[in-house]
Design an enzyme around this catalytic site. Structure first.
Site, PDB file in Angstrom:
ATOM      1  N   ASN A   1       3.126  72.179 139.039  1.00 36.64           N
ATOM      2  CA  ASN A   1       2.974  70.813 139.561  1.00 36.64           C
ATOM      3  C   ASN A   1       2.629  69.850 138.425  1.00 36.64           C
ATOM      4  OD1 ASN A   1       2.860  68.765 141.465  1.00 36.64           O
ATOM      5  ND2 ASN A   1       1.224  69.706 142.670  1.00 36.64           N
ATOM      6  N   PHE A   2       2.635  68.570 138.729  1.00 33.26           N
ATOM      7  CA  PHE A   2       2.207  67.502 137.812  1.00 33.26           C
ATOM      8  C   PHE A   2       3.028  67.447 136.528  1.00 33.26           C
ATOM      9  CE2 PHE A   2      -1.653  68.753 140.277  1.00 33.26           C
ATOM     10  CZ  PHE A   2      -1.685  67.640 141.099  1.00 33.26           C
ATOM     11  N   LEU A   3       4.323  67.815 136.628  1.00 34.05           N
ATOM     12  CA  LEU A   3       5.214  67.616 135.485  1.00 34.05           C
ATOM     13  C   LEU A   3       5.413  66.114 135.296  1.00 34.05           C
ATOM     14  CD1 LEU A   3       7.330  68.285 133.323  1.00 34.05           C
ATOM     15  CD2 LEU A   3       8.984  68.641 135.170  1.00 34.05           C
TER      16      LEU A   3
ATOM     17  N   THR B   1       7.943  72.163 144.075  1.00 40.70           N
ATOM     18  CA  THR B   1       8.708  71.231 144.913  1.00 40.70           C
ATOM     19  C   THR B   1       9.150  70.076 144.034  1.00 40.70           C
ATOM     20  OG1 THR B   1       6.708  70.014 145.518  1.00 40.70           O
ATOM     21  CG2 THR B   1       7.442  71.722 147.048  1.00 40.70           C
TER      22      THR B   1
ATOM     23  N   LEU C   1       0.749  70.598 146.720  1.00 38.70           N
ATOM     24  CA  LEU C   1       0.067  69.294 146.642  1.00 38.70           C
ATOM     25  C   LEU C   1       0.897  68.243 145.915  1.00 38.70           C
ATOM     26  CD1 LEU C   1      -3.375  70.787 145.726  1.00 38.70           C
ATOM     27  CD2 LEU C   1      -2.590  70.073 147.996  1.00 38.70           C
TER      28      LEU C   1
END
Ligand code: NHW
Length: 398
Positions: A146-148, A182, A398
């Site tokens: 996440n948080f790419l 995602t 998230l």
């Protein structure tokens, strides 16, 4: 060969090299479900980080450090995901980032930053956290990625593939070979594609900031009336989850999630971390039977505000996101109506939910409207030949 979708025609120079389901293989029933590549011996995993363009260097972000956490927060606040019309940008809070990035067994080495060598400014970020994900009957150790984020000024320079390869290398070093993630963009190839639905809690503000529009033949006062909710929850025994509830909630949730094709394999530690209420981050409520004191139902949501870009009157949109919900006795729509009521009381402007799990059953009835963006779910190095329906997915990232 007949190409039936736009995305199968588009080239993906990076993704075509990765162990993920490829568009050319869609419909090929000879390929088995499960791992695409076998693990290699750890001694064969590349020991040095990948090369970055020379003005940049790797940094491991210590999320315990207030200073580093602030740098990450600022990078994301200014450069992370926006909607299609660039009206809103996610504004994950620092407390949220600490919660999302430090679950049981997390690895500091998976919180990866890129700095400009000269100024030491943080310009890119990507993270992984460990999770056990069940796919059908198999429990697979995975990284949730996440948080790419790449700073707006450094876009389209092929930095993202280097970041993805580096996080992959660091995940491999922990002997983990699969990942879940995602994205709003179509990549090779989604295990399912979900839709966001939105339930107005503060319709006047949502209309004023351009999040929603006044319906046909509707006035503002009729709209406000339409979305009005009671002041307090209606289900007897509805209360906030507490530490003492962790084991009962774990049992309830494990049993519930087992019906979906893909879901997390939560133990009590995971439930304590991911679901025990944390102020302004995650909130959970349950129904305790007034007679038997059994815990029969559960609902939860997390707090993810967005910055409102360029509005005179408002700068923050307060959004609650449906997380995990379980109903065994209270009808799901009634449980979620109580969730809306408590979210409204906490001053959220909107309550969002994906069409995953059994959510479809309450969306229309509770006056959620479909959003325009889609959310695609992916697995890395794990093939699922036939895409799932959103309702077969028991995983919320998230
Ligand atoms: S999705 C949120 C992603 N972040 C944003 O949208 C923030 C705003 N955008 C940006 O910061 C949740 C940049 O546009 C980013 C791309 C950084 C997105 N996922 O550097 P280039 C997540 O964080 C591919 C995967 O030139 P850029 C999940 C793209 O298809 N790939 O682009 C993250 C192309 O490859 P192709 C993505 O715009 C999951 C290449 O990147 C992507 O400057 C990561 C272009 O690179 C996306 N969201 O930077 C995968 N967006 O093959 C984890 C673009 O098509 C995999 N691309 O040519 C698992 C790893 C662990 C495995 C362990 C065993």
């Amino acid at each position: 060969r007949f190409q039936d979708s736009m995305s199968s025609v588009k080239r993906h120079k990076f993704w075509e090299t990765q162990p993920v389901g490829q568009f050319k293989d869609v419909g090929d029933t000879s390929l088995p479900d499960g791992s695409i590549e076998l693990p290699t011996p750890l001694s064969e995993v590349k020991q040095e980080p990948y090369n970055l363009p020379s003005p940049y260097e790797w940094t491991t972000c210590d999320m315990d450090s207030e200073e580093t956490c602030t740098e990450v927060y600022i990078l994301l606040k200014n450069n992370y995901v926006e909607d299609d019309e660039n009206l809103f940008r996610f504004n994950y809070s620092k407390e949220f980032l600490r919660w999302a990035l430090r679950p049981p067994g997390y690895y500091k080495s998976w919180h990866i930053g890129v700095r400009a060598k000269a100024s030491k400014k943080l310009v890119a970020f990507i993270t992984g956290v460990p999770a056990r994900i069940r796919v059908r009957n198999e429990i697979v150790k995975m990284a949730e990625i996440n948080f790419l984020c790449v700073h707006k000024k450094l876009r389209s320079k092929r930095l993202a593939p280097v970041m993805i390869k580096e996080v992959t290398r660091r995940v491999h070093l922990e002997n983990i070979w699969q990942a879940a993630y995602t994205a709003g963009v179509v990549l090779p190839t989604p295990i399912t594609t979900c839709q966001y639905w939105h339930r107005s809690l503060n319709p006047k503000k949502l209309i004023e900031v351009g999040f929603s529009r006044l319906g046909a033949r509707m006035t503002m006062s009729r709209t406000i009336k339409l979305y009005k909710l009671p002041d307090s929850p209606v289900t007897p025994g509805f209360r906030k989850m507490e530490l003492r509830d962790v084991s009962a909630i774990t049992r309830l949730l494990r049993n519930y999630l087992s019906q979906f094709v893909v879901s997390p394999d939560f133990d009590e530690n995971d439930v304590q971390h991911w679901l025990l209420p944390t102020e302004d981050v995650v909130d959970s409520y349950l129904v305790e039977s007034p007679e038997t004191h059994d815990i029969t139902d559960f609902c939860s949501f997390y707090a993810l505000p967005s910055s409102i870009l360029g509005n005179q009157n408002y700068s923050i949109l307060k959004a609650a996101y449906s997380y995990y919900n379980v109903s065994t006795k209270t009808p799901l729509f009634q449980l979620m109506n109580d969730a809306l009521i408590v979210a409204k009381r906490k001053d959220f402007d909107v309550f969002n939910a994906l069409d995953v799990m059994h959510n479809e059953s309450f969306l229309k009835e509770l006056k959620f409207g479909p959003g325009d963006g889609q959310l695609h779910y992916y697995l890395y190095n794990y093939r699922i030949r036939n895409a799932l329906r959103p309702s077969e997915l028991g995983l919320v990232l998230l």
